[in-house]
Motif scaffolding. Sequence first.
Motif, PDB file in Angstrom:
ATOM      1  N   ASP A  49      10.603  25.022 -42.561  1.00  0.00           N
ATOM      2  CA  ASP A  49      11.469  24.289 -42.357  1.00  0.00           C
ATOM      3  C   ASP A  49      12.130  25.971 -41.981  1.00  0.00           C
ATOM      4  O   ASP A  49      12.917  26.105 -42.956  1.00  0.00           O
ATOM      5  CB  ASP A  49      11.807  23.322 -43.578  1.00  0.00           C
ATOM      6  CG  ASP A  49      13.347  22.905 -42.587  1.00  0.00           C
ATOM      7  OD1 ASP A  49      14.098  23.162 -41.905  1.00  0.00           O
ATOM      8  OD2 ASP A  49      14.178  21.932 -43.624  1.00  0.00           O
ATOM      9  N   ARG A  51      15.142  25.985 -40.680  1.00  0.00           N
ATOM     10  CA  ARG A  51      16.496  26.122 -41.510  1.00  0.00           C
ATOM     11  C   ARG A  51      16.951  26.466 -42.710  1.00  0.00           C
ATOM     12  O   ARG A  51      18.015  27.109 -43.372  1.00  0.00           O
ATOM     13  CB  ARG A  51      17.547  24.885 -41.150  1.00  0.00           C
ATOM     14  CG  ARG A  51      17.039  23.833 -39.951  1.00  0.00           C
ATOM     15  CD  ARG A  51      17.024  22.677 -39.486  1.00  0.00           C
ATOM     16  NE  ARG A  51      16.003  21.633 -40.800  1.00  0.00           N
ATOM     17  CZ  ARG A  51      16.196  20.697 -40.878  1.00  0.00           C
ATOM     18  NH1 ARG A  51      17.223  20.280 -40.559  1.00  0.00           N
ATOM     19  NH2 ARG A  51      15.273  19.752 -41.550  1.00  0.00           N
ATOM     20  N   TYR A  56      18.825  31.142 -39.294  1.00  0.00           N
ATOM     21  CA  TYR A  56      17.289  29.982 -38.427  1.00  0.00           C
ATOM     22  C   TYR A  56      16.029  30.985 -38.623  1.00  0.00           C
ATOM     23  O   TYR A  56      15.038  30.739 -37.799  1.00  0.00           O
ATOM     24  CB  TYR A  56      17.013  29.638 -37.283  1.00  0.00           C
ATOM     25  CG  TYR A  56      18.381  28.091 -37.242  1.00  0.00           C
ATOM     26  CD1 TYR A  56      18.352  27.354 -37.828  1.00  0.00           C
ATOM     27  CD2 TYR A  56      20.122  28.607 -36.274  1.00  0.00           C
ATOM     28  CE1 TYR A  56      19.507  25.935 -37.612  1.00  0.00           C
ATOM     29  CE2 TYR A  56      20.619  27.940 -36.234  1.00  0.00           C
ATOM     30  CZ  TYR A  56      20.363  26.548 -36.890  1.00  0.00           C
ATOM     31  OH  TYR A  56      21.628  25.452 -37.406  1.00  0.00           O
ATOM     32  N   LYS A  61      13.239  28.735 -31.737  1.00  0.00           N
ATOM     33  CA  LYS A  61      13.075  27.761 -30.676  1.00  0.00           C
ATOM     34  C   LYS A  61      12.262  27.116 -29.707  1.00  0.00           C
ATOM     35  O   LYS A  61      12.735  27.570 -28.532  1.00  0.00           O
ATOM     36  CB  LYS A  61      15.109  27.245 -31.322  1.00  0.00           C
ATOM     37  CG  LYS A  61      15.331  27.643 -32.423  1.00  0.00           C
ATOM     38  CD  LYS A  61      17.087  27.086 -31.799  1.00  0.00           C
ATOM     39  CE  LYS A  61      17.870  27.473 -34.016  1.00  0.00           C
ATOM     40  NZ  LYS A  61      18.841  26.771 -33.720  1.00  0.00           N
ATOM     41  N   SER A  62      11.552  26.213 -30.128  1.00  0.00           N
ATOM     42  CA  SER A  62      11.680  24.860 -29.051  1.00  0.00           C
ATOM     43  C   SER A  62      12.436  24.718 -28.215  1.00  0.00           C
ATOM     44  O   SER A  62      13.877  24.431 -28.134  1.00  0.00           O
ATOM     45  CB  SER A  62      10.878  24.106 -29.762  1.00  0.00           C
ATOM     46  OG  SER A  62      11.155  23.070 -29.836  1.00  0.00           O
ATOM     47  N   GLU A  64      13.035  21.746 -27.302  1.00  0.00           N
ATOM     48  CA  GLU A  64      13.900  20.028 -27.484  1.00  0.00           C
ATOM     49  C   GLU A  64      14.522  20.724 -29.062  1.00  0.00           C
ATOM     50  O   GLU A  64      15.740  20.228 -28.484  1.00  0.00           O
ATOM     51  CB  GLU A  64      12.559  18.895 -28.334  1.00  0.00           C
ATOM     52  CG  GLU A  64      13.048  18.311 -29.162  1.00  0.00           C
ATOM     53  CD  GLU A  64      11.793  16.941 -29.641  1.00  0.00           C
ATOM     54  OE1 GLU A  64      12.216  16.591 -30.729  1.00  0.00           O
ATOM     55  OE2 GLU A  64      10.753  17.509 -29.213  1.00  0.00           O
ATOM     56  N   GLN A  65      14.828  21.649 -29.492  1.00  0.00           N
ATOM     57  CA  GLN A  65      14.997  22.714 -30.365  1.00  0.00           C
ATOM     58  C   GLN A  65      16.713  23.181 -29.758  1.00  0.00           C
ATOM     59  O   GLN A  65      17.575  22.787 -30.087  1.00  0.00           O
ATOM     60  CB  GLN A  65      13.978  23.360 -31.174  1.00  0.00           C
ATOM     61  CG  GLN A  65      13.926  23.023 -32.188  1.00  0.00           C
ATOM     62  CD  GLN A  65      14.023  23.649 -32.957  1.00  0.00           C
ATOM     63  OE1 GLN A  65      12.612  24.891 -32.533  1.00  0.00           O
ATOM     64  NE2 GLN A  65      12.912  23.449 -33.982  1.00  0.00           N
ATOM     65  N   ALA A  68      18.443  20.142 -28.207  1.00  0.00           N
ATOM     66  CA  ALA A  68      19.699  19.305 -29.541  1.00  0.00           C
ATOM     67  C   ALA A  68      20.780  20.495 -29.578  1.00  0.00           C
ATOM     68  O   ALA A  68      21.852  19.372 -29.972  1.00  0.00           O
ATOM     69  CB  ALA A  68      18.413  19.141 -30.265  1.00  0.00           C
ATOM     70  N   ASP A  69      20.189  21.647 -29.843  1.00  0.00           N
ATOM     71  CA  ASP A  69      21.622  22.560 -30.391  1.00  0.00           C
ATOM     72  C   ASP A  69      22.041  22.661 -29.097  1.00  0.00           C
ATOM     73  O   ASP A  69      23.935  22.435 -29.890  1.00  0.00           O
ATOM     74  CB  ASP A  69      21.187  24.692 -30.066  1.00  0.00           C
ATOM     75  CG  ASP A  69      20.007  24.015 -31.419  1.00  0.00           C
ATOM     76  OD1 ASP A  69      20.218  23.247 -32.521  1.00  0.00           O
ATOM     77  OD2 ASP A  69      19.463  25.478 -31.412  1.00  0.00           O
ATOM     78  N   TYR A 108      21.796  24.380 -44.466  1.00  0.00           N
ATOM     79  CA  TYR A 108      21.997  23.667 -42.645  1.00  0.00           C
ATOM     80  C   TYR A 108      23.052  23.498 -42.559  1.00  0.00           C
ATOM     81  O   TYR A 108      23.230  24.294 -40.850  1.00  0.00           O
ATOM     82  CB  TYR A 108      20.827  22.673 -43.127  1.00  0.00           C
ATOM     83  CG  TYR A 108      19.685  22.458 -43.967  1.00  0.00           C
ATOM     84  CD1 TYR A 108      18.497  22.735 -43.712  1.00  0.00           C
ATOM     85  CD2 TYR A 108      19.436  20.383 -44.193  1.00  0.00           C
ATOM     86  CE1 TYR A 108      17.687  22.602 -44.047  1.00  0.00           C
ATOM     87  CE2 TYR A 108      18.435  20.271 -44.269  1.00  0.00           C
ATOM     88  CZ  TYR A 108      17.852  21.419 -44.670  1.00  0.00           C
ATOM     89  OH  TYR A 108      15.961  21.188 -44.892  1.00  0.00           O
TER      90      TYR A 108
END
Length: 177
Positions: A49, A51, A56, A61-62, A64-65, A68-69, A108
């Motif tokens: 993790d 986070r 980070y 990051k992927s 998808e991440q 989302a960001d 987080y």
Amino acid sequence: MIKCLSFMLLATLVASCEWSSSSSSSDAPVSAVRRKIAYEKWLEVAKEDFRLCPKYGNGVKSQEQINADKIFLETVIAKAGSPDSASNHYFLKACDYLSHDDLQTTMYRLNQAWMLNPRNPDVYRGFGWVYNRLEEYQLALEQFNEGLSYDPKNEELLMEKSFVEKRLKASKRPTSL
């Protein structure tokens, strides 16, 4: 930006400054793992993790991440009015979680605050607080110094740095029997 001389004052202030509709940490029980965790265990969990690492962990990051960001940033900046205001809000949320000894959620929220404004010196103060709680004083000192690189006269950071330097020095002293 809220300034204070002690974390307890800030934590008290945080409880009355929530503008988000999301629940605060006081609404949910904190697991034993989240309450008190040794740094070795922290590192073990952080492998899965990222986070849990300041900024980070500067990891990749992927897609998808990243998506989302982007949605997160657009949503909270629109609600707060500016990246600085949103960053300060998430810093205060982190303070609330820290006051409940929830180091994971604290980190987080600090990372979210950092993502909103990477030059917010309070975020680095928060990163330092987490490392201080983990008794990783050198890492805490590094975070305070990074925050001071953005605001060299920040009184809170200078005070925290002084406290941690004393703890670091004391931890390196040999103990007598």
